[in-house]
Design an enzyme around this catalytic site. Structure first.
Site, PDB file in Angstrom:
ATOM      1  CG  ASN A 683      -1.978  -1.058   1.161  1.00  0.00           C
ATOM      2  OD1 ASN A 683      -1.694  -2.219   1.414  1.00  0.00           O
ATOM      3  ND2 ASN A 683      -3.199  -0.678   0.809  1.00  0.00           N
ATOM      4  CB  VAL A 690      -0.679   6.694   0.779  1.00  0.00           C
ATOM      5  CG1 VAL A 690      -1.313   5.925   1.935  1.00  0.00           C
ATOM      6  CG2 VAL A 690       0.628   7.341   1.226  1.00  0.00           C
ATOM      7  CB  CYS A 691      -2.605   1.948  -2.262  1.00  0.00           C
ATOM      8  SG  CYS A 691      -3.969   1.179  -3.164  1.00  0.00           S
ATOM      9  CG  LEU A 692      -6.394   3.757   3.270  1.00  0.00           C
ATOM     10  CD1 LEU A 692      -5.974   2.364   3.714  1.00  0.00           C
ATOM     11  CD2 LEU A 692      -6.056   4.768   4.345  1.00  0.00           C
TER      12      LEU A 692
END
Length: 921
Positions: A683, A690-692
């Site tokens: 992530n 930032v992977c969210l």
């Protein structure tokens, strides 16, 4: 209650003694026998003189008038009755003086001792039973000071009274109902003790006759009972607190029932989990954490995977909440009215010499629970909505600071109450108070002083004022509507809170109490809500017996709280001479584009409120720095949690708040990437992405996406608790349930540990960071946790060589899920729905270099998960290609040695409180 004894008068015979009492009707009976007349007459005369003295003392104690403060110790008229010496008329008929004298002489001649004479205390029958019931239900709680104090004063509040005509009058009992009239008539009625036998009304505190009629409820101006004596003032406080407890506990029970029903309904409607999908991906679970439940108002912060449940709304109407707030305001105002006011323009005797049980009454009631809830409330919006409640609270706090007895309630030790029947029922012996107990010692569990919460609240107010001042000065809030009014109200309230804090601290100084000492005692004690406390868990200890790990956690939490949130200058004057530059900040272009734009005033106020909440709500290991000019420019530091491959590391993020916030999510960029060479997590990309789903960087379920109710604090908590985790390998979608024994996961963690040590630990220990925005945080974090971090690094080094021999092979390519011992980049853009690079190609980036991965099997392919080892040859060749293109870096680095050198450098930074004052030896 013990009976008073007087010394015998002079006598010719040393064996002859008398029993005296301060009561006028004391009678001592002995057997008949003749003695010499002179001795008998001397004893009779001494008896009469003693009785006359007792009558005079009783008249002085019960003298009418507003200045009467009652008997010593404030025990009231019932105390006098309890000290009378009586004999039973059933066995001995009335005797004349001669007969009594003959019996006395016979007893003295026989050498009777004090213990041979029977004393009977005349406690009123009804009150004695109530007192006995109350004591029986208190059990060992009498060791708690408020309980012990009030046990001595039960007669004053619940005992029978004696009228001048001799009639026994029960203390009135009723329920105080808080009405718009102040003080409420139901309270004033309870301050009178009418005697129908002689048609006289009395002050309940000192039993002095008052001029008002028997049915007086205080409506008339002629009623002076409220200002009669110190005793009636403390009785008024007791009845007010008793009435408040009754309504507060009732409302809390109703609220708990509503919460249970809401939770049951939520469980019934909850969808099935769709996983494992990796962190930041859909799971169908929108559970929250930290539901702080206060009088039917629910507040919570989402901690699910990308959850957006910013506030949990319980099924209660605004009308009910508003009505109960009115009751709270009336109750607080009434208590404030009767508390001592020694600094009033015209102080009375009861203001200067109040009854000494006031502090115990306040402590044993539900009032501290209410005040603690209000002081812990971190919602500025809620402050404004309930502004009348907060003004009433501040008025009460200021009054409590005026008197040493009540100031102790704010700064002294409290105890956690598990269950309470309310002050009124306890005093009358109709219920019990159950205290929280430590499991190992059965000692009461201490609670933090109210002052500790108040101190924290002022920091939040200061943060709000720092953000709101620029809003008001710029005129952005002057939209002629609700926003301007709200901003002014909030600013005024925050100023009042800070002023009240100053008043309390001045009073503490006058009373000889040091503010910092009180807070240090709080940190050293086993308070359940204190940082790192384990009170009640059986792990707590005192002094040398305290678990070092627990003590370290407390010190670290204190250090984190001290440095958690600040407004700082992230900018510097531009080299061109005009404008500002933001060196080391990702979103400089966004700042330039919005330099002349105007944020919606309502959204601007929303951001200011949210930042104020963060000032006191950040978890340990999260620090935030907001630019003092552009509040939309934010820097964030997050420490890797213990027990993870990120332990001890510091990860820096840049954050930008777009103009559309909170309708759009914030922008987040990870700066700790080893210069773009390291991908720390599926992530957390090496390019900083930032992977969210909460950030909108992954298409999760609708309830997991950003909404206007979401907060930046949710994002930070999600990163710390859901991305920087123990087994990050399984954050990759499709990699199955987390399994610590998985070989690929173990190899993945080894690589992350090496990169954490190099880039998130050693890199921060360079002198170039001393004067940076994180200088104090770096020093505090690494010097406070030095031993724990070094122990962790030594343990890592035992199981992997790349800690002591960190070389070029430990680059970016070693930070992706590995197959069969080799490393395979998982592709920064290989997820469905992810964004393409600027050139439109679906490439992976490593430190500014791009590599076409070719026909790499998707990482979530079932065959890859089940038989990853079969891809080892391909992975090895890919790794060699990447190394050749980037070029190997010469030399190796001993990261443990570099850590030790870096710590020595940081020790010399000398940054004041942040230079290791909290370091553990």
């Amino acid at each position: 209650m013990s009976t008073r004894k007087r010394a015998p008068p002079p006598s010719d015979s040393p064996r002859k003694r008398t029993k005296k009492s301060p009561a006028p009707d004391a009678v001592i009976t002995v057997e008949d026998e003749e003695d010499d007349l002179e001795s008998i007459l001397a004893q009779i005369k001494a008896q009469e003189e003693s009785e006359a003295l007792a009558r005079r003392l009783q008249e002085e104690w019960n003298a009418p008038g507003p200045s009467s403060s009652g008997p010593p110790s404030g025990l009231g008229d019932a105390t006098h009755a309890s000290e009378f010496i009586e004999v039973s008329d059933d066995e001995h008929p009335p005797e004349d003086d001669e007969t009594m004298a003959r019996r006395l002489a016979k007893a003295w001649e026989a050498g009777a001792s004090d213990s041979d004479v029977e004393f009977i205390q005349s406690h009123p029958k009804t009150h004695s039973s109530a007192a006995e019931k109350g004591k029986a239900k208190s059990d060992s709680s009498s060791a708690i000071p408020p309980i012990a104090k009030l046990e001595q004063c039960r007669d004053l509040f619940a005992g029978e009274k004696t009228c001048a005509c001799g009639a026994k009058l029960p203390s009135p009992r009723g329920h105080v109902v808080f009405t718009p009239q102040s003080p409420p008539p139901s309270l004033l009625r309870l301050l009178h003790v009418p005697c129908k036998k002689c048609n006289t009304n009395h002050c309940r505190g000192c039993m002095s006759p008052v001029s008002c009629p028997l049915t007086c409820k205080g409506e008339g101006t002629e009623c002076s009972v409220q200002t009669c004596c110190a005793n009636v003032r403390v009785i008024a406080i007791f009845e007010t607190l008793g009435g408040f407890d009754r309504q507060y506990l009732g409302e809390r029970d109703c609220s708990d029932e509503r919460a249970r029903k809401a939770a049951a309904k939520a469980r019934a409607n909850r969808g099935a989990t769709v996983g494992p999908g990796g962190t930041g991906y859909g799971t169908g679970n929108t559970g929250g954490w930290g539901n702080d439940y206060v009088y039917g108002r629910g507040r919570g912060r989402g901690r699910s995977r990308g959850a957006n449940n910013g506030e949990l709304q319980l099924p209660i109407t605004d009308a009910l909440a508003s009505h109960f707030d009115e009751i709270i305001v009336r109750a607080l105002d009434t208590v404030t009215t009767y508390l001592p006011a020694p600094y009033a323009d015209d102080p009375k005797i009861y203001d200067m010499l109040p009854h000494d049980s006031i502090g115990a009454l306040l402590s044993l009631s539900q009032l501290p629970e209410l005040l603690g809830s209000l002081l812990r409330n971190d919602s500025v919006t809620d402050w404004i909505t309930r502004i009348d409640v907060y003004h009433a609270m501040l008025a009460l706090l200021r009054r409590m600071a005026d008197c040493e007895l009540t100031l102790e309630v704010l700064v002294g030790t409290r105890w956690e109450i598990s269950k309470s029947c309310g002050l009124e029922d306890w005093m009358w012996g109709d219920g019990s108070i159950v205290w929280e107990r430590k499991k190992d010692t059965d000692d009461p569990v201490p609670a933090p002083p109210l002052y500790a919460h108040f101190k924290k609240l002022t920091r939040q107010c200061e943060a709000f004022l720092a953000g709101a001042s620029s809003l008001l000065e710029s005129g952005e809030a002057d939209d002629g509507g609700e926003t301007a009014e709200t901003a002014v109200k909030a600013t005024s309230l925050c100023g009042d809170i800070i002023a009240a804090k100053d008043d309390i601290e001045r009073a503490m100084a006058v009373m000889g109490k040091n503010c910092e000492t009180v807070l240090r005692d709080l940190e050293r004690s086993d308070y359940p809500s204190g940082s790192g406390s384990t009170a009640g868990s059986g792990k707590e200890g005192k002094g040398k017996g305290l678990d070092p790990a627990i003590n370290l956690d407390r010190v670290y939490a204190r250090e984190c709280e001290r440095l958690a949130f600040k407004y700082v200058a992230l900018s510097q004057p531009a080299q061109t001479g005009t404008g500002l530059d933001y060196p080391g900040y990702k979103y400089v272009q966004e700042l330039k584009k919005t330099a002349n734009a105007t944020r919606n005033p309502k959204d601007r106020l929303h951001l200011v409120k949210e930042l104020a909440v963060m000032a006191t709500s950040l978890p340990p290991g999260v620090w935030v720095r907001v630019d003092e000019v552009r509040n939309d420019a934010i820097k964030i530091m997050i420490a890797g949690p213990e027990g993870t491959p990120y332990a001890g590391g510091l990860f820096e993020f840049d954050c930008f708040i777009p103009l559309e916030y909170p309708n759009k999510p914030p922008l987040m960029h990870l700066r700790t990437t080893g210069g773009g060479s390291v991908r720390f997590n599926p992530n957390l990309y090496n390019c900083g992405k930032v992977c969210l789903s909460l950030l909108g960087t992954w298409p999760g379920r609708p309830e997991e996406q950003w909404s206007p109710k979401s907060t930046l604090l949710q994002v930070l908590v999600s990163i710390q608790s859901m991305i920087l985790i123990e087994l990050p390998y399984f954050n990759e979608p499709g990699y199955g349930k987390a399994n610590p024994n998985n070989r690929a996961s173990q190899e993945y963690n080894k690589n992350i540990r090496a990169q954490t040590t190099r880039w998130a630990i050693v890199e921060w220990l360079k002198d170039e960071h001393k004067d940076g925005v994180w200088g104090e945080v770096i020093a505090s974090h690494f010097l406070t946790r030095h031993d724990a971090i070094r122990t962790c690094l030594v343990d890592w080094a035992k199981h992997q060589t790349n800690i002591r021999k960190y070389g070029p092979s430990a680059g970016a390519y070693a930070l992706y899920p590995s197959f069969g011992g080799a490393s395979l980049p998982m592709g920064g853009d290989d997820y469905p729905g992810d964004e393409y690079d600027e050139d439109g190609e679906d490439d992976d980036e490593f430190g500014g270099y791009e590599f076409d991965l070719g026909p790499v099997p998707p990482p979530y392919d079932e065959g890859v998960v089940q038989d990853a080892a079969s891809h080892a040859p391909y992975a090895a060749s890919l790794l060699e290609r990447a190394k050749a293109d980037v070029g190997a870096r010469p030399g190796e680095m001993d990261l443990l040695d570099e850590f030790d050198k870096g710590i020595q450098r940081v020790r010399g930074w000398k940054l004041g409180d942040g230079d290791g004052s909290g370091e553990q030896s």
